[in-house]
Design a protein around this motif. Structure first.
Motif, PDB file in Angstrom:
ATOM      1  N   ASP A 157       0.831  -1.211   0.000  1.00 17.35           N
ATOM      2  CA  ASP A 157       0.000   0.000   0.000  1.00 17.35           C
ATOM      3  C   ASP A 157       0.864   1.259   0.000  1.00 17.35           C
ATOM      4  O   ASP A 157       0.600   2.203  -0.740  1.00 17.35           O
ATOM      5  CB  ASP A 157      -0.892   0.054   1.266  1.00 17.35           C
ATOM      6  N   VAL A 158       1.877   1.241   0.846  1.00 22.17           N
ATOM      7  CA  VAL A 158       2.660   2.457   1.054  1.00 22.17           C
ATOM      8  C   VAL A 158       3.700   2.655  -0.060  1.00 22.17           C
ATOM      9  O   VAL A 158       3.977   3.777  -0.477  1.00 22.17           O
ATOM     10  CB  VAL A 158       3.313   2.420   2.462  1.00 22.17           C
ATOM     11  N   ALA A 159       4.250   1.542  -0.554  1.00 23.87           N
ATOM     12  CA  ALA A 159       5.339   1.667  -1.537  1.00 23.87           C
ATOM     13  C   ALA A 159       4.835   1.960  -2.946  1.00 23.87           C
ATOM     14  O   ALA A 159       5.555   2.559  -3.746  1.00 23.87           O
ATOM     15  CB  ALA A 159       6.175   0.390  -1.554  1.00 23.87           C
ATOM     16  N   LYS A 160       3.612   1.546  -3.233  1.00 25.78           N
ATOM     17  CA  LYS A 160       3.112   1.680  -4.615  1.00 25.78           C
ATOM     18  C   LYS A 160       3.227   3.118  -5.148  1.00 25.78           C
ATOM     19  O   LYS A 160       3.804   3.320  -6.222  1.00 25.78           O
ATOM     20  CB  LYS A 160       1.658   1.163  -4.656  1.00 25.78           C
ATOM     21  N   PRO A 161       2.718   4.119  -4.414  1.00 21.84           N
ATOM     22  CA  PRO A 161       2.850   5.484  -4.952  1.00 21.84           C
ATOM     23  C   PRO A 161       4.306   5.946  -5.075  1.00 21.84           C
ATOM     24  O   PRO A 161       4.628   6.729  -5.970  1.00 21.84           O
ATOM     25  CB  PRO A 161       2.089   6.360  -3.949  1.00 21.84           C
ATOM     26  N   VAL A 162       5.181   5.434  -4.203  1.00 15.74           N
ATOM     27  CA  VAL A 162       6.606   5.803  -4.284  1.00 15.74           C
ATOM     28  C   VAL A 162       7.193   5.215  -5.572  1.00 15.74           C
ATOM     29  O   VAL A 162       7.872   5.908  -6.340  1.00 15.74           O
ATOM     30  CB  VAL A 162       7.389   5.280  -3.043  1.00 15.74           C
ATOM     31  N   ILE A 163       6.881   3.946  -5.817  1.00 16.77           N
ATOM     32  CA  ILE A 163       7.380   3.274  -7.021  1.00 16.77           C
ATOM     33  C   ILE A 163       6.852   3.991  -8.271  1.00 16.77           C
ATOM     34  O   ILE A 163       7.592   4.196  -9.243  1.00 16.77           O
ATOM     35  CB  ILE A 163       6.981   1.775  -6.991  1.00 16.77           C
ATOM     36  N   ASP A 164       5.593   4.391  -8.217  1.00 18.63           N
ATOM     37  CA  ASP A 164       5.007   5.098  -9.372  1.00 18.63           C
ATOM     38  C   ASP A 164       5.746   6.402  -9.673  1.00 18.63           C
ATOM     39  O   ASP A 164       5.971   6.738 -10.840  1.00 18.63           O
ATOM     40  CB  ASP A 164       3.516   5.389  -9.119  1.00 18.63           C
ATOM     41  N   VAL A 165       6.135   7.108  -8.614  1.00 23.89           N
ATOM     42  CA  VAL A 165       6.872   8.370  -8.808  1.00 23.89           C
ATOM     43  C   VAL A 165       8.204   8.090  -9.520  1.00 23.89           C
ATOM     44  O   VAL A 165       8.571   8.767 -10.487  1.00 23.89           O
ATOM     45  CB  VAL A 165       7.138   9.066  -7.442  1.00 23.89           C
ATOM     46  N   TYR A 166       8.915   7.062  -9.068  1.00 23.35           N
ATOM     47  CA  TYR A 166      10.227   6.764  -9.658  1.00 23.35           C
ATOM     48  C   TYR A 166      10.090   6.212 -11.077  1.00 23.35           C
ATOM     49  O   TYR A 166      10.942   6.451 -11.922  1.00 23.35           O
ATOM     50  CB  TYR A 166      11.023   5.818  -8.752  1.00 23.35           C
TER      51      TYR A 166
END
Ligand SMILES: Nc1ccn([C@H]2C[C@H](O)[C@@H](COP(=O)(O)OP(=O)(O)OP(=O)(O)O)O2)c(=O)n1
Ligand SMILES: Nc1nc2c(ncn2[C@@H]2O[C@H](COP(=O)(O)OP(=O)(O)O)[C@@H](O)[C@H]2O)c(=O)[nH]1
Length: 233
Positions: free
Chosen positions: A182-191
């Motif tokens: 849940d938490v990492a998905k938006p971070v991965i999307d940014v990168y």
């Protein structure tokens, strides 16, 4: 692009992401050894700050003791000054950023060259973590099958006993993994959107490693890697 400082130094800044047990620590150690990047583990920073009773350490401890993640503003206050100090050395961040807010804070402080994301099957993670033993004071990690300590149950360097963390047990792992996703998905999307994300999927670190190694070889010139290695060790 890595930032050019002078003719001999090229700063390279990378992040490694992945769920618990995906091999971040293991791969970071290989990258540090092979390419001279300084391995910066947020878990190790926290442990150091807790041990030396810094203001951020005392605050972080109250969350970790309850099994909670340390809030974003505490993590960024702890990590960013350390990164800003590292003006002459390439680094690899492990365990930070965990959230979008942490990624945004990091983004405003420096430009990343590469993000490595490890995508490992759930069954593999469960199996690995059930065999993970750590030396609590240093964060050194062992696996009773993959990289056992020289003497069973004992840290190679200090000779102190190893422990198994409660949250490495399979019951706790499923919740941790859900939380990670849940938490990492938006971070991965940014990168991904920045074009710096490289994802590696396999059940074995030894099969992933050659791909990571050739990616880094293509990005970090050999003479720079040699110079970084010499100044790290
Ligand atoms: N950005 C971060 C990094 C760490 N921590 C906290 C929660 C962890 O329980 C503790 C230790 O962090 P580690 O990264 O060493 O260990 P973990 O067990 O969380 O990670 P992993 O299993 O992925 O190695 O610090 C945190 O709140 N926020
Ligand atoms: N069997 C097996 N264990 C591995 C492999 N890669 C790493 N490990 C072990 O799995 C555990 C989790 O790895 P670690 O690097 O701590 O992952 P992290 O939680 O993402 O930092 C550790 O005990 C490692 O020694 C692998 O390819 N096979």
């Amino acid at each position: 692009m890595a930032q050019k400082l002078d003719d001999t130094k090229l700063l390279f800044r990378a992040v490694i992401m992945g769920p618990p047990g995906s091999g971040k620590g293991t791969i970071s150690e290989r990258i540090a050894r092979g390419f001279g990047l300084q391995h910066l583990s947020s878990g190790d920073f926290l442990r150091e700050n807790i041990a030396s009773n810094t203001e951020a350490g005392v605050l972080a401890k109250t969350y970790i003791e309850k099994g909670l993640l340390v809030p974003d503003h505490v993590m960024t206050r702890l990590l960013l000054p350390r990164l800003e100090e590292m003006t002459c050395h390439s680094w690899l961040l492990d365990g930070f950023p965990r959230t979008l807010a942490q990624a945004e804070a990091l983004n405003s402080s420096c430009e990343l060259d590469l993000v490595i994301s490890l995508n490992i099957p759930l069954e593999t993670l469960k199996e690995r973590l059930s065999h993970r033993w750590i030396h609590q004071a240093s964060g050194r990690v062992y696996n009773m099958c993959f990289n056992p300590p020289r003497v069973q149950g004992v840290d190679d360097i200090t000779g102190e006993p190893l422990i198994q963390q409660d949250d490495d047990k399979p019951e706790a792992l499923v919740a941790r993994l859900r939380h990670y996703k849940d938490v990492a998905k938006p971070v991965i999307d940014v990168y991904k959107a920045k074009g710096i994300l490289h994802t590696f999927s396999d059940t074995d670190t030894d099969r992933i490693w050659p791909y990571i190694s050739s990616l880094l070889s293509a990005k970090i010139p050999t003479d720079i890697a040699d110079a970084q290695r010499a100044s790290t060790h």
